[in-house]
Design a protein around this motif. Structure first.
Motif, mmCIF file in Angstrom:
data_model
loop_
_atom_site.group_PDB
_atom_site.id
_atom_site.type_symbol
_atom_site.label_atom_id
_atom_site.label_comp_id
_atom_site.label_asym_id
_atom_site.label_seq_id
_atom_site.Cartn_x
_atom_site.Cartn_y
_atom_site.Cartn_z
ATOM 1 N N GLN A 1 40.988 31.027 -1.643
ATOM 2 C CA GLN A 1 40.756 30.999 -3.079
ATOM 3 C C GLN A 1 39.803 32.138 -3.409
ATOM 4 N N ARG A 2 40.164 32.898 -4.426
ATOM 5 C CA ARG A 2 39.274 33.936 -4.937
ATOM 6 C C ARG A 2 39.075 33.663 -6.420
ATOM 7 N N GLY A 3 37.810 33.598 -6.835
ATOM 8 C CA GLY A 3 37.565 33.253 -8.220
ATOM 9 C C GLY A 3 36.451 34.043 -8.850
ATOM 10 N N HIS B 1 26.018 31.964 -15.898
ATOM 11 C CA HIS B 1 25.864 32.699 -14.637
ATOM 12 C C HIS B 1 27.247 33.046 -14.091
ATOM 13 N N GLU B 2 27.477 34.332 -13.828
ATOM 14 C CA GLU B 2 28.760 34.743 -13.248
ATOM 15 C C GLU B 2 28.798 34.366 -11.769
ATOM 16 N N VAL B 3 29.848 33.663 -11.391
ATOM 17 C CA VAL B 3 30.064 33.271 -10.005
ATOM 18 C C VAL B 3 31.319 33.983 -9.523
ATOM 19 N N TYR C 1 32.046 31.580 0.100
ATOM 20 C CA TYR C 1 31.089 32.678 0.168
ATOM 21 C C TYR C 1 31.033 33.276 -1.228
ATOM 22 N N ASP C 2 29.813 33.383 -1.791
ATOM 23 C CA ASP C 2 29.759 33.956 -3.133
ATOM 24 C C ASP C 2 28.943 35.241 -3.164
ATOM 25 N N ALA C 3 29.026 35.940 -4.291
ATOM 26 C CA ALA C 3 28.388 37.243 -4.440
ATOM 27 C C ALA C 3 26.871 37.164 -4.444
ATOM 28 N N GLY D 1 25.286 35.447 -2.145
ATOM 29 C CA GLY D 1 24.896 35.200 -0.757
ATOM 30 C C GLY D 1 24.895 33.733 -0.354
ATOM 31 N N ASN D 2 25.394 32.858 -1.228
ATOM 32 C CA ASN D 2 25.460 31.431 -0.895
ATOM 33 C C ASN D 2 26.680 31.116 -0.040
ATOM 34 N N THR D 3 26.550 30.102 0.809
ATOM 35 C CA THR D 3 27.689 29.530 1.520
ATOM 36 C C THR D 3 27.703 28.040 1.221
ATOM 37 N N LEU D 4 28.855 27.547 0.820
ATOM 38 C CA LEU D 4 29.009 26.146 0.457
ATOM 39 C C LEU D 4 30.169 25.564 1.260
ATOM 40 N N ASP D 5 29.973 24.396 1.854
ATOM 41 C CA ASP D 5 31.002 23.752 2.663
ATOM 42 C C ASP D 5 31.587 22.558 1.923
ATOM 43 N N TYR D 6 32.899 22.356 2.080
ATOM 44 C CA TYR D 6 33.613 21.269 1.426
ATOM 45 C C TYR D 6 34.621 20.646 2.387
ATOM 46 N N VAL D 7 35.051 19.421 2.059
ATOM 47 C CA VAL D 7 36.154 18.752 2.746
ATOM 48 C C VAL D 7 37.173 18.395 1.673
ATOM 49 N N TYR D 8 38.442 18.763 1.898
ATOM 50 C CA TYR D 8 39.519 18.516 0.947
ATOM 51 C C TYR D 8 40.336 17.301 1.357
ATOM 52 N N GLU D 9 40.685 16.476 0.374
ATOM 53 C CA GLU D 9 41.603 15.342 0.571
ATOM 54 C C GLU D 9 42.592 15.331 -0.587
ATOM 55 N N LEU D 10 43.870 15.198 -0.259
ATOM 56 C CA LEU D 10 44.893 15.080 -1.288
ATOM 57 C C LEU D 10 45.703 13.831 -0.993
ATOM 58 N N ALA D 11 45.646 12.866 -1.896
ATOM 59 C CA ALA D 11 46.393 11.619 -1.765
ATOM 60 C C ALA D 11 47.294 11.501 -2.986
ATOM 61 N N GLY D 12 48.571 11.694 -2.795
ATOM 62 C CA GLY D 12 49.487 11.709 -3.937
ATOM 63 C C GLY D 12 49.127 12.859 -4.849
#
Length: 141
Positions: A38-40, A47-49, A74-76, A78-89
């Motif tokens: 994902q690029r956003g 605040h521009e992210v 990874y953002d501009a 210098g932050n790093t953020l971790d996530y876990v994805y779940e898709l149910a239906g």
């Protein structure tokens, strides 16, 4: 590739984001189909992210592949953020850091898959968010 990661392929494309954050984000497969990227570029409270996120299974050197679909942003700034994805239906949950986290997004896709609406919730705040697909991308890997 696991069915769980493959199902996240419904995110592939370009999306307009509105709500607590506004802007555009694009999801596409990395070569080989083992990771989504994902690029956003978003505005969040003035605040521009600018960010890049890699989504897939962890598979450390010499180790076994993980069982959860995880990501790192990874953002501009210098932050790093971790996530876990779940898709149910049609319900997508993005957990901040670990499943069951108090920080998370829960949203639902429309029947045609071109709109995702939900809420980001975190200690001390949160916001409503909507993503509307503006362009499809190649989904083959």
């Amino acid at each position: 590739m696991s069915n769980e990661l493959q199902r996240l392929g419904r995110l592939v494309g370009t999306w307009d984001v509105s709500g607590g954050a506004t802007g555009t984000t694009t999801f596409e497969w990395l070569d080989g189909g083992h990771f989504l990227v994902q690029r956003g570029r978003l505005d969040h409270d003035g605040h521009e992210v600018r960010m890049t996120e890699i989504i897939g299974y962890e598979h450390p050197f010499g180790g076994e592949r993980g069982t959860e679909v995880k990501s790192r942003v990874y953002d501009a700034d210098g932050n790093t953020l971790d996530y876990v994805y779940e898709l149910a239906g049609d319900e997508l949950t993005i957990w901040g850091g670990f499943k069951g986290s108090p920080g998370h997004f829960k949203g639902v896709f429309t029947d045609d898959g071109n709109r995702l609406t939900g809420d980001w919730v975190y200690p001390g705040g949160g916001y409503h968010a909507t993503m509307v697909r503006t362009a499809a991308s190649r989904s083959d890997r």
